[in-house]
Write an enzyme that holds these catalytic residues in place. Structure first.
Site: not given
Ligand code: FE
Length: 201
Positions: A105, A108-110
């Site tokens: 991602c 961000c951190s999906c």
């Molecule tokens: Fe994300």
């Protein structure tokens, strides 16, 4: 004054904020402490990469399931009773002889929580997120995975809308294994695409 909490550690600012927020929400009657504990319990004991491993093993065993999984990941994963927040729109990408898939991602951190649980720290790190797009082969090698040069590497950028799961190739020598034994070969990293399943010698 004597220290009554000799073993107490300083609380990180983020943890202190979370505790204060939880206390406020409980006080206002928005949530209950039991509800918070139940959510934490689910993510500690029920939701994790073992769910994704079940999906992969089923796809290896059942060509019909594999076809449904690649056509509509969300629906096929739901067939196994798996789904929920952060996994509402799942796309499954298949490793083949010619293609290796890896998920990142960049924003961000999906991450697909229902099938993989909580993301590892490195997945959220800036170097992984930026470099995997620019030089995936080098980053994978640093992580211990040498992708054969004949394979194209496809990098999938997870987002709030689509979460990806890598369907790894079934390792050779596993023809006689039952579904549970196959699932045990499938690690979290295999389903992110930074590793591949191997049959232990
Ligand atoms: Fe994300």
């Amino acid at each position: 004054m004597t220290d009554q909490h000799a073993n107490a550690r300083p609380v990180a600012p983020a943890a202190a904020r979370v505790a204060a927020l939880e206390a406020l929400l409980v006080e206002r009657g928005v949530i209950t402490s039991d509800a918070v504990d139940a959510v934490v319990d689910v993510f500690e004991h029920e939701v994790g990469p073992q769910n994704g491993a079940r999906v992969v093993a089923r796809a290896w065993m059942d060509p019909g399931y594999r076809a449904r999984l690649l056509a509509d990941g969300t629906a096929a994963i739901a067939e196994l009773g798996i789904g929920g927040a952060e996994g509402e729109n799942m796309r499954v990408v298949e490793n083949t002889d010619d293609v290796h898939n890896v998920v990142v991602c960049t924003l961000c951190s999906c991450y697909p929580w229902p099938v993989l649980g909580i993301p590892p720290v490195w997945y959220k790190s800036a170097p992984y997120r930026s470099r995997m797009v620019r030089e995936p082969r080098a980053v994978l090698a640093e992580m211990g995975l040498d992708v054969p040069v004949r394979k194209d590497i496809r990098v999938w950028d997870s987002s709030a809308h689509v979460r990806y799961l890598v369907l790894p190739e079934r390792p050779p020598g596993t023809d006689g294994l039952a579904e549970d034994a196959l699932a045990a070969l499938v690690t979290r990293d295999c389903m992110i695409g930074v590793a591949v399943p191997v049959l232990a010698p």
